[in-house]
Design a protein around this motif. Structure first.
Motif, mmCIF file in Angstrom:
data_model
loop_
_atom_site.group_PDB
_atom_site.id
_atom_site.type_symbol
_atom_site.label_atom_id
_atom_site.label_comp_id
_atom_site.label_asym_id
_atom_site.label_seq_id
_atom_site.Cartn_x
_atom_site.Cartn_y
_atom_site.Cartn_z
ATOM 1 N N LYS A 67 -3.653 3.388 -1.106
ATOM 2 C CA LYS A 67 -3.868 2.834 -2.440
ATOM 3 C C LYS A 67 -2.972 1.622 -2.664
ATOM 4 O O LYS A 67 -1.888 1.528 -2.103
ATOM 5 N N ARG A 68 -3.472 0.702 -3.466
ATOM 6 C CA ARG A 68 -2.676 -0.471 -3.803
ATOM 7 C C ARG A 68 -1.567 -0.055 -4.765
ATOM 8 O O ARG A 68 -1.817 0.616 -5.766
ATOM 9 N N LYS A 69 -0.320 -0.454 -4.449
ATOM 10 C CA LYS A 69 0.802 -0.047 -5.273
ATOM 11 C C LYS A 69 0.771 -0.695 -6.659
ATOM 12 O O LYS A 69 1.257 -0.128 -7.625
ATOM 13 N N GLY A 70 0.200 -1.883 -6.761
ATOM 14 C CA GLY A 70 0.211 -2.593 -8.029
ATOM 15 C C GLY A 70 -0.565 -1.888 -9.120
ATOM 16 O O GLY A 70 -0.063 -1.693 -10.233
ATOM 17 N N ASP A 71 -1.803 -1.455 -8.835
ATOM 18 C CA ASP A 71 -2.637 -0.827 -9.854
ATOM 19 C C ASP A 71 -3.152 0.552 -9.443
ATOM 20 O O ASP A 71 -3.957 1.153 -10.150
ATOM 21 N N ASN A 72 -2.678 1.058 -8.287
ATOM 22 C CA ASN A 72 -3.022 2.407 -7.798
ATOM 23 C C ASN A 72 -4.516 2.578 -7.557
ATOM 24 O O ASN A 72 -5.040 3.688 -7.592
ATOM 25 N N THR A 73 -5.224 1.454 -7.306
ATOM 26 C CA THR A 73 -6.646 1.561 -6.983
ATOM 27 C C THR A 73 -6.818 1.894 -5.508
ATOM 28 O O THR A 73 -5.978 1.557 -4.669
ATOM 29 N N LEU A 74 -7.909 2.546 -5.178
ATOM 30 C CA LEU A 74 -8.187 2.958 -3.803
ATOM 31 C C LEU A 74 -8.476 1.741 -2.932
ATOM 32 O O LEU A 74 -9.288 0.894 -3.289
ATOM 33 N N TYR A 75 -7.786 1.662 -1.772
ATOM 34 C CA TYR A 75 -8.038 0.576 -0.820
ATOM 35 C C TYR A 75 -8.855 1.061 0.372
ATOM 36 O O TYR A 75 -9.849 0.456 0.760
ATOM 37 N N ASP A 93 -11.776 -3.057 -7.262
ATOM 38 C CA ASP A 93 -11.937 -2.095 -8.345
ATOM 39 C C ASP A 93 -11.667 -0.667 -7.884
ATOM 40 O O ASP A 93 -11.610 0.262 -8.693
ATOM 41 N N GLY A 94 -11.466 -0.473 -6.566
ATOM 42 C CA GLY A 94 -11.166 0.847 -6.032
ATOM 43 C C GLY A 94 -12.364 1.777 -5.974
ATOM 44 O O GLY A 94 -12.221 2.944 -5.615
ATOM 45 N N VAL A 95 -13.555 1.281 -6.312
ATOM 46 C CA VAL A 95 -14.762 2.116 -6.354
ATOM 47 C C VAL A 95 -15.849 1.587 -5.413
ATOM 48 O O VAL A 95 -16.471 2.338 -4.671
ATOM 49 N N THR A 96 -16.050 0.275 -5.447
ATOM 50 C CA THR A 96 -17.131 -0.337 -4.666
ATOM 51 C C THR A 96 -16.795 -0.316 -3.171
ATOM 52 O O THR A 96 -15.769 -0.848 -2.754
ATOM 53 N N LEU A 97 -17.638 0.305 -2.371
ATOM 54 C CA LEU A 97 -17.429 0.383 -0.923
ATOM 55 C C LEU A 97 -17.807 -0.952 -0.284
ATOM 56 O O LEU A 97 -18.922 -1.437 -0.457
ATOM 57 N N LEU A 98 -16.842 -1.533 0.440
ATOM 58 C CA LEU A 98 -17.083 -2.815 1.095
ATOM 59 C C LEU A 98 -17.564 -2.649 2.532
ATOM 60 O O LEU A 98 -18.463 -3.345 2.989
ATOM 61 N N LYS A 99 -16.933 -1.718 3.243
ATOM 62 C CA LYS A 99 -17.229 -1.627 4.670
ATOM 63 C C LYS A 99 -16.864 -0.240 5.185
ATOM 64 O O LYS A 99 -15.887 0.358 4.735
ATOM 65 N N THR A 100 -17.628 0.269 6.128
ATOM 66 C CA THR A 100 -17.330 1.533 6.789
ATOM 67 C C THR A 100 -17.261 1.297 8.295
ATOM 68 O O THR A 100 -18.177 0.712 8.877
ATOM 69 N N THR A 101 -16.143 1.690 8.897
ATOM 70 C CA THR A 101 -15.945 1.526 10.339
ATOM 71 C C THR A 101 -15.761 2.893 10.983
ATOM 72 O O THR A 101 -14.981 3.713 10.493
ATOM 73 N N THR A 102 -16.470 3.146 12.074
ATOM 74 C CA THR A 102 -16.351 4.416 12.790
ATOM 75 C C THR A 102 -15.760 4.162 14.173
ATOM 76 O O THR A 102 -16.250 3.313 14.919
ATOM 77 N N LYS A 103 -14.678 4.886 14.495
ATOM 78 C CA LYS A 103 -14.005 4.758 15.785
ATOM 79 C C LYS A 103 -14.173 6.051 16.589
ATOM 80 O O LYS A 103 -14.106 7.153 16.034
ATOM 81 N N THR A 104 -14.365 5.894 17.907
ATOM 82 C CA THR A 104 -14.447 7.041 18.810
ATOM 83 C C THR A 104 -13.098 7.225 19.499
ATOM 84 O O THR A 104 -12.576 6.300 20.118
ATOM 85 N N LEU A 105 -12.500 8.414 19.356
ATOM 86 C CA LEU A 105 -11.196 8.706 19.956
ATOM 87 C C LEU A 105 -11.366 9.108 21.415
ATOM 88 O O LEU A 105 -12.263 9.891 21.759
ATOM 89 N N LEU A 147 0.826 -1.198 0.000
ATOM 90 C CA LEU A 147 0.000 0.000 0.000
ATOM 91 C C LEU A 147 0.863 1.251 0.000
ATOM 92 O O LEU A 147 1.940 1.276 0.585
ATOM 93 N N SER A 148 0.401 2.285 -0.669
ATOM 94 C CA SER A 148 0.999 3.608 -0.567
ATOM 95 C C SER A 148 0.067 4.485 0.258
ATOM 96 O O SER A 148 -1.152 4.329 0.203
ATOM 97 N N ILE A 149 0.650 5.384 1.042
ATOM 98 C CA ILE A 149 -0.137 6.213 1.951
ATOM 99 C C ILE A 149 0.069 7.682 1.585
ATOM 100 O O ILE A 149 1.203 8.149 1.474
ATOM 101 N N THR A 150 -1.037 8.416 1.405
ATOM 102 C CA THR A 150 -0.978 9.842 1.104
ATOM 103 C C THR A 150 -1.720 10.616 2.188
ATOM 104 O O THR A 150 -2.844 10.278 2.538
ATOM 105 N N ARG A 151 -1.052 11.626 2.741
ATOM 106 C CA ARG A 151 -1.677 12.478 3.756
ATOM 107 C C ARG A 151 -2.214 13.758 3.105
ATOM 108 O O ARG A 151 -1.611 14.295 2.178
ATOM 109 N N SER A 152 -3.337 14.280 3.604
ATOM 110 C CA SER A 152 -3.915 15.495 3.050
ATOM 111 C C SER A 152 -4.767 16.189 4.097
ATOM 112 O O SER A 152 -4.978 15.678 5.195
ATOM 113 N N ASN A 153 -5.262 17.374 3.733
ATOM 114 C CA ASN A 153 -6.132 18.178 4.606
ATOM 115 C C ASN A 153 -5.468 18.480 5.938
ATOM 116 O O ASN A 153 -5.957 18.103 7.003
#
Length: 337
Positions: free
Chosen positions: A281-289, A313-325, A262-268
């Motif tokens: 993102k997956r390094k092999g095909d640069n799709t969103l993980y 495919d980098g588009v289809t959402l599989l799962k959403t997890t919410t954590k409380t800090l 995986l490659s990691i990009t920081r923003s905002n």
């Protein structure tokens, strides 16, 4: 227990004295030791081959225990000759020296010990001296020059150098632990689904066998041929669906068996210098993980972290997890649930 407050200006009749060590102690409490990124989000002080037994240290900046360092011109270092029979490993270190006669941060060659199986010298980290390793340099026996491939860059290794990080943000290791936990949970779910499918198929097969008693009572040949055709069609469908599921599952699991995929990009980045969004993102095909987003509350004490995982495919959402800090009464980060 005394109340301590610092960095106020003096006033008539009320002088306020502050020392360099006061500022260094403050900065070391909020920023880790390591290299500082430049305006292009890159870190300097790279060690490269210069000529013969010389190496060169590039421009760059660092912070060690709250004390600042900057190299504004390439710095050339000369290594001593290796012995004729065995190799030696030197380290290029950035050394903070707090002893009164020194009080500096400078680059040094930390010479190793010649051996048939040489190892890099240990970094010194005590009350007065603190070293960061920029690189290891192997000097081959009976030679008068260094090979570029014998220079091992150590700047990104957190245990010996690393990049300056805010000590009030969530460490990357926490994300790694969460990914590992998610991966193990997903693996268990897939194994459970396969087991349940096998049990259901077995039950359906036994039901079918039982139904043969009724089928064979009529036109045996016609009924049996029709039933065989139906079973063959169902089996073909199961094989096709199973192959598609297995291919997708294998791709997802392989991507996360190691974060090196995986490659990691920081923003905002917010006003406190905290990056609120991490994109994986997956390094092999640069799709969103996956994406990890901080929200709620106010910087630097965000209350929520939302992680979204995406299919191959980098588009289809599989799962959403919410954590409380979680934070303690002093506002220090404790963890998340």
């Amino acid at each position: 227990m005394a109340e301590i407050y610092k960095f106020f200006n003096s006033a008539p009749g009320d002088e306020r004295w502050h020392y360099a060590s006061d500022f260094a102690k403050y900065f070391s409490s909020v920023l880790s030791a390591g290299l500082l990124l430049d305006d292009n989000e890159e870190y300097g002080l790279q060690v490269t081959l210069d000529n013969g037994l010389q190496t060169s240290v590039a421009l760059g900046e660092a912070l060690i225990k709250g004390y600042s360092y900057q190299n504004t011109t390439p710095l050339v270092l000369t290594h001593s000759l290796p012995e004729t029979t065995n190799d030696r490993i030197d380290r290029i270190v950035l050394r903070l020296d707090l002893r009164n006669q020194n009080r500096f941060i400078k680059v040094f060659i930390k010479e190793g010990v010649t051996s048939a199986t040489p190892i890099a010298p240990t970094l010194q980290r005590d009350e007065y001296i603190y070293e960061l390793s920029l690189a290891q340099v192997r000097l081959r026996a009976n030679t008068a020059s260094i090979v570029a491939n014998d220079i091992k860059d150590e700047r990104a290794l957190e245990d010996v150098c690393g990049i300056v990080q805010s000590l009030i943000t969530v460490p990357i290791s926490i994300f790694q632990q969460q990914f590992d936990a998610w991966f193990n949970n997903q693996k268990l779910l897939y194994e459970t689904d396969i087991t349940e499918w096998q049990i259901n198929e077995k039950a359906e097969f036994e039901t079918w066998v039982e139904s043969l008693h009724d089928i064979l009572d009529g036109n045996v040949a016609a009924n049996l041929a029709s039933r065989i055709t139906t079973v063959e069609q169902e089996l073909t469908t199961h094989k096709t669906e199973d192959a598609a599921v297995k291919a997708s599952t294998d791709k997802i699991l392989n991507d996360f068996e190691s974060t090196k995929n995986l490659s990691i990009t920081r923003s905002n980045k917010d006003k406190e210098g905290i990056f609120t969004t991490l994109t994986y993102k997956r390094k092999g095909d640069n799709t969103l993980y996956a994406t990890s987003v901080l929200s709620g509350g106010a910087t630097p004490k965000y209350t929520t972290r939302t992680i979204k995982f995406y299919d191959v495919d980098g588009v289809t959402l599989l799962k959403t997890t919410t954590k409380t800090l979680l934070y303690d009464v002093d506002g220090d980060w404790l963890g998340e649930v």
